[in-house]
Design an enzyme around this catalytic site. Structure first.
Site, PDB file in Angstrom:
ATOM      1  N   ASP A 172       0.828  -1.200   0.000  1.00 49.90           N
ATOM      2  CA  ASP A 172       0.000   0.000   0.000  1.00 49.90           C
ATOM      3  C   ASP A 172       0.871   1.262   0.000  1.00 49.90           C
ATOM      4  O   ASP A 172       0.647   2.193  -0.780  1.00 49.90           O
ATOM      5  CB  ASP A 172      -0.913  -0.008   1.232  1.00 49.90           C
ATOM      6  CG  ASP A 172      -2.307   0.531   0.923  1.00 49.90           C
ATOM      7  OD1 ASP A 172      -2.614   0.699  -0.272  1.00 49.90           O
ATOM      8  OD2 ASP A 172      -3.077   0.762   1.864  1.00 49.90           O
ATOM      9  N   ASP A 175      -8.976  -2.346   2.581  1.00 49.65           N
ATOM     10  CA  ASP A 175      -8.844  -1.720   3.894  1.00 49.65           C
ATOM     11  C   ASP A 175      -9.882  -2.253   4.876  1.00 49.65           C
ATOM     12  O   ASP A 175      -9.807  -1.962   6.072  1.00 49.65           O
ATOM     13  CB  ASP A 175      -8.994  -0.200   3.763  1.00 49.65           C
ATOM     14  CG  ASP A 175      -7.921   0.403   2.862  1.00 49.65           C
ATOM     15  OD1 ASP A 175      -6.791  -0.107   2.886  1.00 49.65           O
ATOM     16  OD2 ASP A 175      -8.219   1.358   2.124  1.00 49.65           O
TER      17      ASP A 175
END
Length: 482
Positions: free
Chosen positions: A333, A393
């Protein structure tokens, strides 16, 4: 070079006047725009999109005097156009662009005499303006400050925490049912071996992260083709996930269990209707996915079902695998959000480009929770009318929450791991929103969610003196007692 977003406020000549706002891109290093409409000055719009205004002889004398002029992009620089427009008496220059809006970049020091506002606007918006407001239009430019906080974040927060908590709880319920069903050690061993097919081992974790990296890079370079593959996969997976979620609820209802026989099997009629409903929901979303007024609601419902089913179905065997998965995806990420801008030609983050749809592609990846922004700003017009949270997420920390819940069930620890990890996830989300508000740029949420959930789970295990068992997994060594 600066790419500041602003608003063009257009007003028609009707009674009462019809108004509409459009996105503009301007360079704040050249000129500053008013912060609100109260301080803005309206000018009549002169549509000269039949010319590019690279030569003053292209325009009839006096047609620009005290007006806002719109011309086409091309053939000469923005400031060259501005100098010609200003010398002809124009008070504002709009440059219509058919390609995607881009930053206004010229050497302003060579054009110190240019003082009128210059802004880039979509050509399609000029056409829309003429259709909606008529031939006589007054316009002004302003650039309201970005809101410190948008209340759509509260909705995102509630959806994310609800999905993670429910997914973890559902995984624990399934684990409890498994332990009840395995009455004898022989059956338990057979069932455990059968269930290893849906677990993430360290090797499969690494392979999964590599696939994620490759897929993201492929999407960046071949977005306009692969986006339809992702949309098709999402429709299929979300329909199946919605069916599994609703079937679990229907299973708790005692009535309406009539069956029909088909191919030597009997199927509950209510499940047939449920399957049709879930398929119809996915098809309706696919057809109307670009309808911003309501399609986001259906996408969120399908997305939540997808995340719930993923968290419940995919099992992490131990805390070790959780650490490897969350750690690698945290690096993934951060790299694709913060590092790739130094590699790409246009200086944009690969993650942000893919999430927003690169190259101005109107099709967006359906791998996010979307909630319309509730605070009005230029961003809601230009590129980001929605607040977004990626499925990853939710799913990635959700797998850890689910493992904590199953460990609670296996060790009869009164949900202490599950509750602590869920609270840690909520705190991580709040930290994400705080940093987002302070930095005013997209954040890799896992940068805050992963440390919060991993550290909290580790502290609970250390405090309870169960770190060794928590790290390796109980593997059903502690039997379930009815």
């Amino acid at each position: 070079v600066a790419a500041d977003e602003g608003i063009l406020h257009a007003s028609g000549n009707g009674v009462p006047p019809v108004t509409k706002d459009y996105c503009i891109i301007y360079n704040s290093n050249w000129v500053s725009l008013p912060k609100s409409l109260d301080n803005a000055t309206f000018r009549p719009l002169e549509n000269l999109t039949s010319t590019v205004l690279c030569n003053s002889s292209e325009v009839p004398s006096g047609s620009m005097k005290d007006k806002a002029v719109v011309v086409m992009r091309g053939n000469c620089t923005f400031l060259e156009k501005a100098r010609i427009a200003q010398s002809s008496g124009a008070k504002m220059l709009l440059i219509a662009s058919k390609p995607r809006l881009s930053p206004l970049s010229d050497n302003k020091t060579d054009f110190e005499d240019v003082t009128i506002p210059v802004a880039l606007i979509r050509y399609s918006d000029i056409v829309d303006m003429q259709l909606m407001l008529g031939s006589e239009v007054n316009v002004t430019l302003y650039s309201p400050p970005l809101p410190e906080f948008d209340y759509s974040m509260v909705v995102i927060f509630l959806i994310a925490v609800f999905t993670v908590a429910l997914g973890g709880y559902w995984s624990g319920v399934a684990e409890l049912e498994n332990l009840k069903a395995t009455a004898s050690p022989g059956e338990r061993e057979t069932r455990r071996k059968k269930e290893e097919n849906v677990t993430f081992t360290p090797v499969t974790v690494i392979l999964f992260v590599v696939i994620c990296c490759v897929m993201l890079v492929l999407l960046y370079f071949f977005y306009k083709w692969l986006v339809y593959v992702i949309i098709s996969v999402f429709c299929l997976a979300s329909a199946m996930s919605l069916y599994n979620c609703l079937a679990a609820l229907i299973g708790e209802i005692s009535f309406g269990q009539c069956r029909i026989a088909c191919c030597n099997k009997s199927i509950e009629v209510r499940l047939i209707f449920l399957a049709v409903f879930c398929i119809a929901a996915a098809v309706i979303w696919a057809v109307f996915r670009n309808e911003d007024r309501w399609a986001w609601i259906l996408q969120n419902i399908l997305g939540v079902a997808f995340c719930l089913n993923f968290i419940k179905t995919l099992k992490m065997p131990n805390f070790k695998s959780c650490v490897i998965l969350l750690g690698l995806l945290l690096l993934y990420d951060v790299f694709f959000v913060f590092i790739t801008p130094f590699i790409t030609k246009n200086g944009a983050s690969i993650m942000v480009e893919v999430a927003a749809g690169p190259f101005g592609n109107s099709e967006k990846l359906p791998v996010v929770i979307r909630v319309p922004r509730l605070e009005y700003s230029a961003s809601t017009l230009c590129d980001m009318p929605f607040s977004l949270l990626g499925f990853g997420d939710i799913i990635v920390p959700g797998l850890l929450v689910a493992y904590c819940r199953r460990f609670d069930v296996q060790t009869s620890s009164s949900s202490v791991y599950y509750i602590s990890c869920t609270i840690a996830y909520a705190i991580g989300m709040v930290l994400t929103f705080i940093v987002l508000a302070l930095m005013k740029m997209g954040q890799p949420a896992l940068l805050y969610l992963v440390p919060c959930t991993l550290i909290t789970s580790s502290l609970v295990a250390w405090r309870r003196k169960e770190m060794k068992k928590f790290w390796k997994g109980s593997s059903y060594q502690v039997g379930w007692m009815p």
